[in-house]
Design a protein around this motif. Sequence first.
Motif, PDB file in Angstrom:
ATOM      1  N   ASP A   1       0.803  -1.215   0.000  1.00  0.00           N
ATOM      2  CA  ASP A   1       0.000   0.000   0.000  1.00  0.00           C
ATOM      3  C   ASP A   1       0.839   1.270   0.000  1.00  0.00           C
ATOM      4  O   ASP A   1       0.323   2.369  -0.216  1.00  0.00           O
ATOM      5  N   GLY A   2       2.144   1.133   0.287  1.00  0.00           N
ATOM      6  CA  GLY A   2       3.044   2.280   0.223  1.00  0.00           C
ATOM      7  C   GLY A   2       3.117   3.123   1.470  1.00  0.00           C
ATOM      8  O   GLY A   2       3.882   4.094   1.521  1.00  0.00           O
ATOM      9  N   PHE A   3       2.336   2.779   2.521  1.00  0.00           N
ATOM     10  CA  PHE A   3       2.334   3.565   3.759  1.00  0.00           C
ATOM     11  C   PHE A   3       3.588   3.246   4.570  1.00  0.00           C
ATOM     12  O   PHE A   3       3.871   2.082   4.860  1.00  0.00           O
ATOM     13  N   CYS A   4       4.340   4.256   4.938  1.00  0.00           N
ATOM     14  CA  CYS A   4       5.627   4.082   5.608  1.00  0.00           C
ATOM     15  C   CYS A   4       5.481   4.207   7.121  1.00  0.00           C
ATOM     16  O   CYS A   4       4.882   5.171   7.619  1.00  0.00           O
ATOM     17  N   LEU A   5       6.053   3.270   7.846  1.00  0.00           N
ATOM     18  CA  LEU A   5       6.002   3.288   9.306  1.00  0.00           C
ATOM     19  C   LEU A   5       7.084   4.160   9.909  1.00  0.00           C
ATOM     20  O   LEU A   5       7.251   4.197  11.120  1.00  0.00           O
ATOM     21  N   TRP A   6       7.809   4.865   9.081  1.00  0.00           N
ATOM     22  CA  TRP A   6       8.770   5.868   9.544  1.00  0.00           C
ATOM     23  C   TRP A   6       8.480   7.160   8.784  1.00  0.00           C
ATOM     24  O   TRP A   6       7.868   7.145   7.705  1.00  0.00           O
ATOM     25  N   PRO A   7       8.886   8.311   9.299  1.00  0.00           N
ATOM     26  CA  PRO A   7       8.581   9.583   8.638  1.00  0.00           C
ATOM     27  C   PRO A   7       9.519   9.844   7.470  1.00  0.00           C
ATOM     28  O   PRO A   7      10.384  10.731   7.511  1.00  0.00           O
ATOM     29  N   SER A   8       9.342   9.095   6.402  1.00  0.00           N
ATOM     30  CA  SER A   8      10.193   9.240   5.225  1.00  0.00           C
ATOM     31  C   SER A   8      10.097  10.653   4.670  1.00  0.00           C
ATOM     32  O   SER A   8       9.003  11.214   4.545  1.00  0.00           O
ATOM     33  N   GLN A   9      11.245  11.195   4.307  1.00  0.00           N
ATOM     34  CA  GLN A   9      11.244  12.541   3.731  1.00  0.00           C
ATOM     35  C   GLN A   9      10.852  12.535   2.257  1.00  0.00           C
ATOM     36  O   GLN A   9      10.745  13.601   1.637  1.00  0.00           O
ATOM     37  N   TYR A  10      10.601  11.344   1.684  1.00  0.00           N
ATOM     38  CA  TYR A  10      10.321  11.258   0.255  1.00  0.00           C
ATOM     39  C   TYR A  10       8.846  11.040  -0.063  1.00  0.00           C
ATOM     40  O   TYR A  10       8.476  10.899  -1.231  1.00  0.00           O
ATOM     41  N   THR A  11       7.994  10.992   0.978  1.00  0.00           N
ATOM     42  CA  THR A  11       6.559  10.841   0.753  1.00  0.00           C
ATOM     43  C   THR A  11       5.795  11.401   1.944  1.00  0.00           C
ATOM     44  O   THR A  11       6.314  11.433   3.069  1.00  0.00           O
ATOM     45  N   ASP A  12       4.563  11.828   1.677  1.00  0.00           N
ATOM     46  CA  ASP A  12       3.669  12.241   2.755  1.00  0.00           C
ATOM     47  C   ASP A  12       2.839  11.074   3.269  1.00  0.00           C
ATOM     48  O   ASP A  12       2.111  11.226   4.259  1.00  0.00           O
ATOM     49  N   HIS A  13       2.936   9.944   2.590  1.00  0.00           N
ATOM     50  CA  HIS A  13       2.115   8.774   2.939  1.00  0.00           C
ATOM     51  C   HIS A  13       2.838   7.970   4.029  1.00  0.00           C
ATOM     52  O   HIS A  13       3.430   6.915   3.765  1.00  0.00           O
ATOM     53  N   SER A  14       2.801   8.505   5.231  1.00  0.00           N
ATOM     54  CA  SER A  14       3.565   7.888   6.321  1.00  0.00           C
ATOM     55  C   SER A  14       2.948   8.251   7.661  1.00  0.00           C
ATOM     56  O   SER A  14       1.974   9.009   7.748  1.00  0.00           O
ATOM     57  N   VAL A  15       3.579   7.725   8.701  1.00  0.00           N
ATOM     58  CA  VAL A  15       3.117   8.000  10.065  1.00  0.00           C
ATOM     59  C   VAL A  15       3.153   9.494  10.383  1.00  0.00           C
ATOM     60  O   VAL A  15       2.471   9.940  11.313  1.00  0.00           O
ATOM     61  N   ARG A  16       3.925  10.258   9.648  1.00  0.00           N
ATOM     62  CA  ARG A  16       3.997  11.698   9.909  1.00  0.00           C
ATOM     63  C   ARG A  16       2.622  12.359   9.776  1.00  0.00           C
ATOM     64  O   ARG A  16       2.323  13.366  10.443  1.00  0.00           O
ATOM     65  N   ASN A  17       1.774  11.838   8.916  1.00  0.00           N
ATOM     66  CA  ASN A  17       0.461  12.420   8.679  1.00  0.00           C
ATOM     67  C   ASN A  17      -0.663  11.592   9.297  1.00  0.00           C
ATOM     68  O   ASN A  17      -1.818  11.696   8.883  1.00  0.00           O
TER      69      ASN A  17
END
Length: 478
Positions: free
Chosen positions: A81-97
């Motif tokens: 699904d592409g959702f990152c469990l770390w706050p990757s700086q290369y996508t907004d699709h992550s735990v950061r949001n």
Amino acid sequence: MSISIKEAAVVAPSARQLAWQQLEFYGFIHFTVNTFTDREWGDGTELPEIFHPTQLDASQWVQVCHAAGMKGLILTCKHHDGFCLWPSQYTDHSVRNSPWQQGQGDLVREVSEACREYGLQFGVYLSPWDRHERSYGDSEAYNDYFVHQLEELLTGYGDIFSVWFDGACGEGLNGKRQVYDWDRYYDVIRRHQPQAVISVCGPDVRWCGNEAGHTRTSEWSVVPASMRDNEKIQEKSQTEDDAAFASRINSDEDDLGSRQVIAEAEELIWYPAEVNTSIRPGWFYHATEDGQVKDADTLMELYERTVGGNSCFLLNLPPDRRGLIHEHDVQALRGLGERISRYYEHDLALHAQVQASTFDDSQHEGSCITDGRGDTWWQAAEGTEQATIELDLGDAFTFDRIVLMEHIVAGQRIEQFTVDVFSEEEGWQQIHTGTVVGYKCICRFAPQHCRQLRITITGSRWCPTLQSVSVYDTKSQV
């Protein structure tokens, strides 16, 4: 030019492969937006807002793994699904949001730090297939994106023992099929984490060919080099399930390394097997499966068959929506750990007297297999392919397990063996026959009561070795 038996006998693991094999048993954590949508594969349209575990405790995950007897843990840092469990700086699709920890969390960091606290090795799974990322399908652009994320994981979370790749692949939003740059991925891993094995779609560890925990009767670690090439290039399509994927790659064939197979090979490599399955029917948590958790006895059967069948055992544990390993799973895993500890705690053959029909020199005589050390081993005389080893336990004991380990630093050589026990009434009686040994072979049989036992190696490549022979009584430990 055909490969000789002696050449096959000396193919050996790399240092990273040996360290991986010695872990024997480790866990897999599948936890992402799928946990909250009740799906196995997400499609990339899930909103980060749905990732909202209320009691997430990475230490609980790691403590459960430790209690089960595991020595490592692999986290699915990004699934399809592409959702990152770390706050990757290369996508907004992550735990950061996500609302979890008000967008300040980093689950990869929490798990890696918990692993270090409890003495477990940490590994990462990063799905090459990304159903959210818009550059997927634009092969060059997406490979750049993937490498950036891979480098984030390899450089930000300490030592990593395994980078786990599956072969899932599909079309991007542009309708083009992504072409993965595997060699580039491997180069990045070797540069940043040279001790990490690259597993499944990688050169160090191969998939056993199924996700059900099944093992082969003869699991060879020495196989044709073409096995590795096929594992890399065969990729799972978007519409293909696991059974269909397994059926078209030769890792599910029963014979991967017999004399007949290697006689037709151009090159041999050390490419050992990992067996993976889940404690539940699915890989992600589903409340409907709370009553379908494998119990401790089932898990123990899987453990003995896999670790005791010259493989490593990767067991998936999916946290629930709270962010915890469910109570049913915890109970089963603790029961497994208690069984492993009890069954294999007391070696009845430790310091037993040994008579070997042949040995290479005084440094490799029979007594090496019961001295309790990991740096000594018995080895038959050069060119000897059959041998007999007799053990005197010093007293009559009841036992139902014998564990054999080859000195795989020198290669995998034993092809066939038997086990006999001696009694005054009946003399020598055969109780077990086996094929390959490799790193570890757990021989299981009905309880025997005797003082003397014999291992006869009836087939081997060049001169066989044994690093240890251990004897255990599991029935009285129940």
